[in-house]
Design an enzyme around this catalytic site. Structure first.
Site, PDB file in Angstrom:
ATOM      1  N   SER A   1      37.924  33.223  44.326  1.00  0.00           N
ATOM      2  CA  SER A   1      38.309  34.404  43.515  1.00  0.00           C
ATOM      3  C   SER A   1      37.427  34.362  42.210  1.00  0.00           C
ATOM      4  O   SER A   1      37.025  33.517  41.456  1.00  0.00           O
ATOM      5  CB  SER A   1      39.969  34.355  42.925  1.00  0.00           C
ATOM      6  OG  SER A   1      40.025  35.254  41.786  1.00  0.00           O
TER       7      SER A   1
ATOM      8  N   GLU B   1      39.522  33.790  49.993  1.00  0.00           N
ATOM      9  CA  GLU B   1      39.376  32.818  48.294  1.00  0.00           C
ATOM     10  C   GLU B   1      40.244  31.921  48.423  1.00  0.00           C
ATOM     11  O   GLU B   1      41.443  31.902  48.777  1.00  0.00           O
ATOM     12  CB  GLU B   1      39.625  34.151  47.392  1.00  0.00           C
ATOM     13  CG  GLU B   1      38.633  35.196  47.460  1.00  0.00           C
ATOM     14  CD  GLU B   1      38.780  36.380  46.332  1.00  0.00           C
ATOM     15  OE1 GLU B   1      39.861  36.360  45.674  1.00  0.00           O
ATOM     16  OE2 GLU B   1      37.606  37.248  46.140  1.00  0.00           O
TER      17      GLU B   1
ATOM     18  N   CYS C   1      40.077  48.088  43.528  1.00  0.00           N
ATOM     19  CA  CYS C   1      40.221  46.567  43.916  1.00  0.00           C
ATOM     20  C   CYS C   1      39.113  45.982  44.423  1.00  0.00           C
ATOM     21  O   CYS C   1      38.292  46.582  45.047  1.00  0.00           O
ATOM     22  CB  CYS C   1      41.418  46.089  44.295  1.00  0.00           C
ATOM     23  SG  CYS C   1      41.945  44.351  44.523  1.00  0.00           S
TER      24      CYS C   1
END
Length: 577
Positions: free
Chosen positions: A479, A453, A129
């Site tokens: 993001s 974000e 991730c």
């Protein structure tokens, strides 16, 4: 291959395996089933970010086993360990997002400490991730060990009504639902089918962007990042990576032999031409600093400016990571960049061969659908653009992939919010006007803390059909899944007294991604007067613990938001102790 008794004179593991004084240490190794031969071999740390938090990381522990097979096959002794990761998809839109960027530093720090504490000779790092990819690569460069990176692979796209769907569609569906354009039942169906497998988000969001970077920068074997996470064919890359790191030990090729100014430029090219995440503008300077290389946000954006955008990936385009893999993956993209003279071919890679030698072996070509020919790009400049002006003396960044040229400039009055929550509530209640520039401040690395974000807010705007009717600027981040005219990383941040902290409602802001400007229609005198009257950073509830510590240490986004001096301040290299 390093078969038989190895001379460990120059390897860190000698500190725990060699000589009579290390008998207690060896007794521990025998306790774990190792034999004399295994103890005498080079020791390879196999680090993963495995956890059960999200699909991005769930396959990493299984993939690590194939790496260990490769290390053993090449006469090394693998030692698996894990570190943390915070998954942005879960952390998004609430207080948990403050942990995200801080987790990048925690990953780099914990991998460093584990390697140092146990004297491993090399590192193979697996990550899934967003922040875990740069965190793992930062550790490799900081330690300057022989290192190979492997991405855990992307998620498969979901299918609904004959179309591919991703988690981005679910975030945007929340906005549609709030606007009354989607029913509870429709949202319920979408959330159940959008993410059908293990793997990281499938669009060219931060994870896939940094996965492409891992190949272009040379730390990962070419094409290793492409296959989706559920494909068991990924095992061949795990085995090959384990073998590759043993080859690097033998040849004494270390991470900083691979990560150079030229390879960082190659990495920035891949971000630009694929319309990658703006977060790369934060992570590339951080990786560079670990090598003692000056390569800040402006350097990254200079590369972005003169790189054509020719790979049609979500969120600005149509396709997902699986489609890119099936079209030939990163190697074919790099080949197209080479045709335009935009790749440094003499850079060393994890295979022990140069980038040019690697690309000579690639047979595929641009398919004209996912990967356009470099001489017939989607747009002549990169999908990510840097901005500068009196509102951002230390720069800012905006993703323009998929935006027409006429959509890349915007002037409007500011509507100022002191936090993401405040902005999100206002957007939900439609307490903003078309033509405004929404300003979200106090969300920088230190002021947030954590540089959150803003996907929940931007997705809500898109869901309301207002994504192109307002602009948004923040000292926080966006993001990789963000769409619309959204400017992030505005620096200096509000908490450090930057101009974004001095704005008032109604101030006229101009954003121009064509000319690279971000300015407010205020005189230098007015800005100076406001700065003199500034009351200091907003008070935070994070007055202890990890986030407090992070806020005290973290530097500006322009240099990558590091929490230490980088290799510029180093007095030794781990491998040489």
């Amino acid at each position: 291959m390093l078969k038989g008794k190895v001379d460990k004179t120059n390897l860190p593991s000698r500190h725990v395996t060699e000589g009579p004084s290390r008998a207690p240490h060896r007794s521990y190794f025998y306790a774990m089933g190792l034999d004399e031969e295994a103890i005498a071999q080079p020791w390879v740390g196999v680090a993963t970010c495995w956890n059960e938090a999200a699909p991005c990381n769930i396959a990493l522990n299984r993939q690590a086993q194939s790496v260990k097979l490769g290390v053993k096959k090449a006469f090394g002794t693998p030692r698996e360990f894990t570190t943390i990761t915070v998954t942005d998809g879960i952390a998004m839109g609430h207080e948990g997002m403050r942990s995200s960027l801080a987790s990048r530093e925690a990953i780099a720090d914990t991998v460093e400490l584990t390697m140092r504490g146990h004297c491993y000779d090399a590192l193979v790092g697996l990550a899934g991730c967003d922040k875990s990819l740069p965190g793992m690569m930062m550790a490799m460069v900081r330690l300057n060990t022989p290192s190979v990176f492997i991405y855990g692979g992307s998620i498969l796209p979901g299918r609904l009504d004959g179309k591919d769907v991703t988690v981005q569609d679910v975030f945007e569906a929340v906005g549609k639902h709030q606007a009354g354009n989607m029913s509870d039942a429709e949202l319920d169906v979408l959330e159940r089918v959008a993410c059908p497998s293990a793997g990281a988000c499938g669009g060219q969001f931060t994870a896939n962007t940094m996965a492409c970077v891992s190949e272009a920068i040379g730390l990962a074997l070419l094409n290793s990042s492409g296959a989706p996470a559920p494909y068991e064919s990924r095992d061949q890359y795990g085995v090959a990576s384990g073998e590759a790191v043993m080859n690097l030990i033998e040849k004494n090729i270390r991470a900083r032999d691979i990560v150079t100014r030229k390879s960082l430029e190659n990495a920035a090219r891949i971000v630009a031409c694929t319309g990658g995440s703006t977060n790369a503008g934060l992570h590339l300077p951080a990786i560079a600093a670990e090598a003692g290389i000056d390569f800040d946000l402006f350097d990254v954006c200079d590369i972005f400016r003169d790189t054509p955008y020719f790979v049609d990936l979500k969120p600005g385009g149509q396709y997902v990571a699986k489609d890119l893999y099936e079209a030939g993956g990163v190697p074919v993209v790099l080949k197209e960049l080479r045709k335009a003279g935009l790749i440094h071919e003499d850079c060393m890679t994890a295979s022990g061969r140069t980038m040019g030698e690697e690309l000579d072996m690639i047979k595929g070509d641009a398919d004209g659908k996912v990967i356009y020919p470099v001489d017939a790009p989607l747009t002549p400049t990169g999908g990510v653009v840097g901005l500068k002006g009196n509102l951002a003396p230390d720069g800012a960044i905006v993703k323009v992939a998929g935006m027409a040229t006429q959509e890349q400039s915007f002037t409007g009055p500011a509507r100022v919010f002191e936090s993401e929550e405040e902005a999100f509530e206002a957007v939900k209640a439609r307490q903003y006007e078309e033509g405004e520039v929404i300003v979200i401040r106090n969300e920088g690395p230190s002021g947030g803390p954590g540089m959150r974000e803003m996907l929940a807010t931007t997705a809500a705007l898109s869901g309301q059909g207002m994504g192109k009717k307002v602009a948004l600027i923040t000292d926080g981040r966006f993001s990789g899944a963000t769409r619309g005219f959204c400017v992030g990383h505005v620096g200096p941040e509000a908490a450090h007294g930057g101009p974004i902290g001095l704005l008032e409602n109604g101030d006229v802001i101009t954003i121009n991604a064509v000319t690279g400007e971000l300015k407010v229609d205020l005189s230098d005198e007015e800005l100076a007067m406001r700065k003199a009257n500034w009351k200091g950073p907003k008070e935070t509830i994070y007055a202890s613990g990890a986030l407090w510590k992070y806020a005290q240490l973290v530097g500006g986004a322009r240099q990558g938001a590091l929490t230490h001096p980088g290799a510029k301040g180093e007095k030794h290299i781990y491998m040489d102790l």
